[in-house]
Design a protein around this motif. Structure first.
Motif, PDB file in Angstrom:
ATOM      1  N   TRP A  25       0.829  -1.199   0.000  1.00 29.32           N
ATOM      2  CA  TRP A  25       0.000   0.000   0.000  1.00 29.32           C
ATOM      3  C   TRP A  25       0.868   1.255   0.000  1.00 29.32           C
ATOM      4  O   TRP A  25       0.569   2.205  -0.714  1.00 29.32           O
ATOM      5  CB  TRP A  25      -0.922   0.006   1.213  1.00 29.32           C
ATOM      6  CG  TRP A  25      -2.168  -0.800   1.041  1.00 29.32           C
ATOM      7  CD1 TRP A  25      -2.346  -1.913   0.276  1.00 29.32           C
ATOM      8  CD2 TRP A  25      -3.415  -0.543   1.666  1.00 29.32           C
ATOM      9  NE1 TRP A  25      -3.623  -2.369   0.389  1.00 29.32           N
ATOM     10  CE2 TRP A  25      -4.306  -1.548   1.248  1.00 29.32           C
ATOM     11  CE3 TRP A  25      -3.868   0.418   2.544  1.00 29.32           C
ATOM     12  CZ2 TRP A  25      -5.626  -1.603   1.680  1.00 29.32           C
ATOM     13  CZ3 TRP A  25      -5.184   0.353   2.981  1.00 29.32           C
ATOM     14  CH2 TRP A  25      -6.046  -0.639   2.544  1.00 29.32           C
ATOM     15  N   ARG A  26       1.902   1.271   0.798  1.00 32.00           N
ATOM     16  CA  ARG A  26       2.751   2.467   0.881  1.00 32.00           C
ATOM     17  C   ARG A  26       3.453   2.745  -0.442  1.00 32.00           C
ATOM     18  O   ARG A  26       3.703   3.897  -0.781  1.00 32.00           O
ATOM     19  CB  ARG A  26       3.755   2.326   2.019  1.00 32.00           C
ATOM     20  CG  ARG A  26       3.088   2.467   3.374  1.00 32.00           C
ATOM     21  CD  ARG A  26       4.032   2.245   4.528  1.00 32.00           C
ATOM     22  NE  ARG A  26       3.316   2.423   5.783  1.00 32.00           N
ATOM     23  CZ  ARG A  26       3.541   1.717   6.880  1.00 32.00           C
ATOM     24  NH1 ARG A  26       4.498   0.798   6.890  1.00 32.00           N
ATOM     25  NH2 ARG A  26       2.843   1.939   7.970  1.00 32.00           N
ATOM     26  N   GLN A  27       3.752   1.698  -1.180  1.00 32.44           N
ATOM     27  CA  GLN A  27       4.406   1.886  -2.477  1.00 32.44           C
ATOM     28  C   GLN A  27       3.379   2.138  -3.584  1.00 32.44           C
ATOM     29  O   GLN A  27       3.476   3.104  -4.326  1.00 32.44           O
ATOM     30  CB  GLN A  27       5.251   0.664  -2.817  1.00 32.44           C
ATOM     31  CG  GLN A  27       6.032   0.828  -4.099  1.00 32.44           C
ATOM     32  CD  GLN A  27       6.971  -0.336  -4.350  1.00 32.44           C
ATOM     33  OE1 GLN A  27       7.201  -1.187  -3.505  1.00 32.44           O
ATOM     34  NE2 GLN A  27       7.533  -0.365  -5.540  1.00 32.44           N
ATOM     35  N   ALA A  28       2.401   1.277  -3.691  1.00 33.15           N
ATOM     36  CA  ALA A  28       1.463   1.335  -4.816  1.00 33.15           C
ATOM     37  C   ALA A  28       0.431   2.459  -4.685  1.00 33.15           C
ATOM     38  O   ALA A  28      -0.046   2.963  -5.697  1.00 33.15           O
ATOM     39  CB  ALA A  28       0.758  -0.007  -4.977  1.00 33.15           C
ATOM     40  N   TYR A  29       0.068   2.827  -3.463  1.00 30.44           N
ATOM     41  CA  TYR A  29      -0.994   3.809  -3.270  1.00 30.44           C
ATOM     42  C   TYR A  29      -0.492   5.151  -2.768  1.00 30.44           C
ATOM     43  O   TYR A  29      -1.271   5.985  -2.312  1.00 30.44           O
ATOM     44  CB  TYR A  29      -2.065   3.256  -2.329  1.00 30.44           C
ATOM     45  CG  TYR A  29      -2.810   2.072  -2.912  1.00 30.44           C
ATOM     46  CD1 TYR A  29      -3.110   2.012  -4.260  1.00 30.44           C
ATOM     47  CD2 TYR A  29      -3.202   1.021  -2.111  1.00 30.44           C
ATOM     48  CE1 TYR A  29      -3.784   0.937  -4.803  1.00 30.44           C
ATOM     49  CE2 TYR A  29      -3.882  -0.069  -2.651  1.00 30.44           C
ATOM     50  CZ  TYR A  29      -4.171  -0.103  -3.991  1.00 30.44           C
ATOM     51  OH  TYR A  29      -4.843  -1.161  -4.514  1.00 30.44           O
ATOM     52  N   ALA A  31       0.400   7.724  -4.324  1.00 33.70           N
ATOM     53  CA  ALA A  31      -0.203   8.850  -5.043  1.00 33.70           C
ATOM     54  C   ALA A  31      -1.718   8.935  -4.826  1.00 33.70           C
ATOM     55  O   ALA A  31      -2.326   9.955  -5.141  1.00 33.70           O
ATOM     56  CB  ALA A  31       0.088   8.729  -6.536  1.00 33.70           C
ATOM     57  N   LEU A  32      -2.324   7.882  -4.278  1.00 31.98           N
ATOM     58  CA  LEU A  32      -3.780   7.839  -4.123  1.00 31.98           C
ATOM     59  C   LEU A  32      -4.255   8.186  -2.715  1.00 31.98           C
ATOM     60  O   LEU A  32      -5.363   8.683  -2.549  1.00 31.98           O
ATOM     61  CB  LEU A  32      -4.316   6.447  -4.473  1.00 31.98           C
ATOM     62  CG  LEU A  32      -4.060   5.936  -5.879  1.00 31.98           C
ATOM     63  CD1 LEU A  32      -4.610   4.530  -6.034  1.00 31.98           C
ATOM     64  CD2 LEU A  32      -4.683   6.869  -6.900  1.00 31.98           C
ATOM     65  N   LEU A  33      -3.438   7.879  -1.728  1.00 31.34           N
ATOM     66  CA  LEU A  33      -3.842   8.071  -0.338  1.00 31.34           C
ATOM     67  C   LEU A  33      -2.937   9.090   0.333  1.00 31.34           C
ATOM     68  O   LEU A  33      -1.748   9.177   0.021  1.00 31.34           O
ATOM     69  CB  LEU A  33      -3.776   6.734   0.410  1.00 31.34           C
ATOM     70  CG  LEU A  33      -4.677   5.626  -0.130  1.00 31.34           C
ATOM     71  CD1 LEU A  33      -4.404   4.301   0.589  1.00 31.34           C
ATOM     72  CD2 LEU A  33      -6.147   5.996  -0.014  1.00 31.34           C
ATOM     73  N   PRO A  34      -3.461   9.843   1.283  1.00 27.58           N
ATOM     74  CA  PRO A  34      -2.642  10.824   1.984  1.00 27.58           C
ATOM     75  C   PRO A  34      -1.463  10.158   2.702  1.00 27.58           C
ATOM     76  O   PRO A  34      -1.602   9.073   3.276  1.00 27.58           O
ATOM     77  CB  PRO A  34      -3.612  11.454   2.994  1.00 27.58           C
ATOM     78  CG  PRO A  34      -4.972  11.174   2.451  1.00 27.58           C
ATOM     79  CD  PRO A  34      -4.861   9.864   1.727  1.00 27.58           C
TER      80      PRO A  34
END
Length: 186
Positions: A25-29, A31-34
């Motif tokens: 999540w920290r890598q893939a998201y 740009a999507l999540l704060p």
């Protein structure tokens, strides 16, 4: 490639599942999540959730391995009515036979090696044995890799979208659906 496999998760897998979830999540998201939302996720809380999922269900959790490494996981469960309902609340005829992919993650460094497909096919087979006929998954609109993955498995958007509050930032997701009749190809 080392021997790749998928198997049901055990309590011994909890720490690795949580690590994969948080790292991915920290890598893939990113740009999507704060950033503060991602930074606030902790391994202990994630481990508690995954321990409960493995011990108590109601779904099934599988892990993908390559050689000695755990490289991904998939959690599927009977789809709640509100996850399969149409925008007007009407339920499809097959509502009692739909499963939801709650999570399907493969660490990016292990991507493009068939692990996601093996995870989805194994989960689909497990629910076909329980009478399942169709699956659903929610994918962020901006997550092109996951959208392409599900489409390559024969699943597609069904026109249903939702917007979640992701730490004060709207996150728009598409609902994808497809048959549980999946076959692995070499």
């Amino acid at each position: 490639m080392a021997l790749a496999a998928v198997r049901p998760a055990t309590l011994d897998d909890v720490a690795e599942i949580a690590r994969i979830q948080l790292d991915t999540w920290r890598q893939a998201y990113a740009a999507l999540l704060p950033a503060d939302l991602l930074a606030g996720m902790d391994a202990e809380s994630a481990e508690t959730v995954w321990r409960q999922a493995i011990e108590q269900g109601p779904g099934l959790v599988f892990v993908a391995t390559e050689g000695e490494w755990t490289v991904g996981f998939c959690a599927v469960l009977p789809a709640p009515e509100d996850e399969v309902a149409a925008a007007d609340g009407a339920l499809p005829e097959d509502a009692l036979h739909v499963v939801q992919v709650g999570a399907l993650l493969v660490e990016p460094r292990w991507g493009r090696r068939g692990h996601g497909g093996r995870l989805l096919a194994t989960a689909a087979a497990a629910y076909r044995e329980k009478g399942g006929v169709r699956g659903v998954a929610w994918v962020p609109q901006e997550d092109k890799a996951s959208l392409n993955f599900y489409r390559s498995a024969g699943w597609d958007t069904d026109g249903t979208v939702r917007t979640l509050d992701a730490g004060g930032r709207p996150l728009r997701e598409y609902r994808l659906t497809g048959s549980l009749e999946l076959e692995l190809r070499d």
